[in-house]
Design an enzyme around this catalytic site. Structure first.
Site, PDB file in Angstrom:
ATOM      1  N   GLU A  33     -53.192 -21.307  29.598  1.00  0.00           N
ATOM      2  CA  GLU A  33     -54.201 -21.452  30.697  1.00  0.00           C
ATOM      3  C   GLU A  33     -55.220 -22.661  30.474  1.00  0.00           C
ATOM      4  O   GLU A  33     -55.271 -22.973  29.453  1.00  0.00           O
ATOM      5  CB  GLU A  33     -55.115 -20.246  30.990  1.00  0.00           C
ATOM      6  CG  GLU A  33     -55.764 -19.863  29.844  1.00  0.00           C
ATOM      7  CD  GLU A  33     -57.231 -18.989  30.407  1.00  0.00           C
ATOM      8  OE1 GLU A  33     -57.691 -19.350  31.458  1.00  0.00           O
ATOM      9  OE2 GLU A  33     -57.297 -17.913  29.851  1.00  0.00           O
ATOM     10  N   LYS A 167     -62.138  -8.858  27.722  1.00  0.00           N
ATOM     11  CA  LYS A 167     -63.639  -9.189  27.324  1.00  0.00           C
ATOM     12  C   LYS A 167     -64.541  -8.044  27.137  1.00  0.00           C
ATOM     13  O   LYS A 167     -64.691  -7.426  28.205  1.00  0.00           O
ATOM     14  CB  LYS A 167     -64.146 -10.423  27.966  1.00  0.00           C
ATOM     15  CG  LYS A 167     -63.709 -11.698  27.584  1.00  0.00           C
ATOM     16  CD  LYS A 167     -63.985 -12.812  28.342  1.00  0.00           C
ATOM     17  CE  LYS A 167     -63.340 -12.773  29.718  1.00  0.00           C
ATOM     18  NZ  LYS A 167     -62.443 -13.783  30.253  1.00  0.00           N
TER      19      LYS A 167
END
Ligand code: PSU
Ligand code: MN
Length: 310
Positions: A33, A167
């Site tokens: 990405e 995360k």
């Protein structure tokens, strides 16, 4: 119906020569990405990391394909000069599923999040993608309803995403619950606990566990045979030597979340990552870089295994 009638040639899809050849000849390819480059890490570490991660993919036997929208065209496989430009440019949009068509139609530049990278990888015929951590349900979702479009993308797009979990600054229990509700497989690679990005252990069990790339490839093939749409989360813990213990991260995360009051939408994740970088004195960036390499290596092994399954 109209989409079915479109061929790849009708799309503004530009594959680099290396990626095109690999896709056409069935060689293993790993998508990467670009939001991590434009909004996830500071310059120049972002560009250096992007290039080094491509090398890691190559060293593990697959062809890297970094994805970004440049001038309204979907580029799959970026040259060194394009990576350098992307990593230092200021007018690059952060694109998810909602904004992808806008950016392409309007001829804009944009980096692709996990969701948008999955879409573009699929269009290019790539089934494996390595990133840092996927987006998820944000803390305080009861008030904000902030749930990353990354999660719903897994219900729609058949790409295996190798990540170090989600995360830790997110609401991880709710992130896992959401994925379970939507029927998204979350596979811990060689671990019974769900990793928390900077740390190996979130304290939460990983829903599924597999110990080899081939076992993951077999599961992906079985999903296809069963006609189950969508992608797979492969959660790969950061190497022990590079991790920051969860207890240590907790205080930094609490501080960053407290400082993020008033920030919402697309800006929230980049703000939190940047604030944690400051609070850890740069240590979180080193961990972030290490885990991306670790994921790129596993993604290459998975791409090879997927090609070998009959
Ligand atoms: N993981 C990282 N750094 C990042 C991101 C993930 O280590 O910058 C990016 C990914 O592109 C992910 C996005 O898709 O953050 C999620 O953003 P949001 O929460 O706004 O959906
Ligand atoms: Mn969001």
């Amino acid at each position: 119906m109209i989409l079915d009638m479109l061929t790849k040639d009708d799309l503004p899809l530009v594959l680099s020569d290396e990626v095109r050849e690999a896709v056409e000849t069935g060689q293993p390819v790993v998508a990467l990405e670009s939001t991590i480059i434009t909004h996830g890490m500071p310059y120049p570490e972002n560009v250096a990391t992007a290039r080094a991660v491509e090398t890691t993919v190559l060293e593990h036997g697959a062809v890297p394909a970094t994805i970004a929208i440049i001038g309204g065209r979907i580029h799959v496989g970026l040259g060194a000069d394009m990576l350098e430009w992307l990593g230092s440019a200021v007018d690059v949009l952060k694109l998810s599923r909602a904004d992808l068509a806008y950016a392409i139609a309007a001829g804009r530049h944009g980096s692709t999040t996990v969701a948008a990278t999955m879409i573009c990888a699929r269009l290019a015929g790539i089934g494996v993608f390595a990133t840092g951590g996927i987006g998820g349900v944000h803390r305080g979702v009861e008030q904000t309803m902030d749930i990353s479009a990354d999660l719903t993308e897994f219900t729609r797009t058949d790409v295996a995403v190798v990540c170090a979990g989600a995360k830790a600054l997110l609401d991880l229990p709710r992130t896992l619950e959401y994925l379970e509700t939507e029927g998204v497989p979350v596979v811990g690679f060689g671990t019974d606990v769900f990793p928390a990005f900077w740390s190996r252990d979130s304290g939460l069990p990983t829903p599924l566990r597999l110990d080899t790339p081939q076992a993951i490839a077999d599961m992906i093939h079985m999903r296809r045979r069963l006609g189950l749409a969508g992608g797979v989360v492969v959660a790969n813990p950061v190497p022990e030597a590079d991790e920051i213990a969860a207890e240590q991260m907790a205080a930094y995360i609490a501080q960053a979340v407290a400082d993020s009051k008033g920030i919402s939408g697309k800006g929230l994740t980049p703000f939190l990552l940047g604030r944690i970088l400051e609070l850890t004195g740069g240590r979180s960036l080193q961990t972030n870089i290490a885990l991306v390499h670790n994921n790129a290596a596993l993604a290459a092994r998975l791409a090879i295994a997927l090609g070998q399954t009959p």
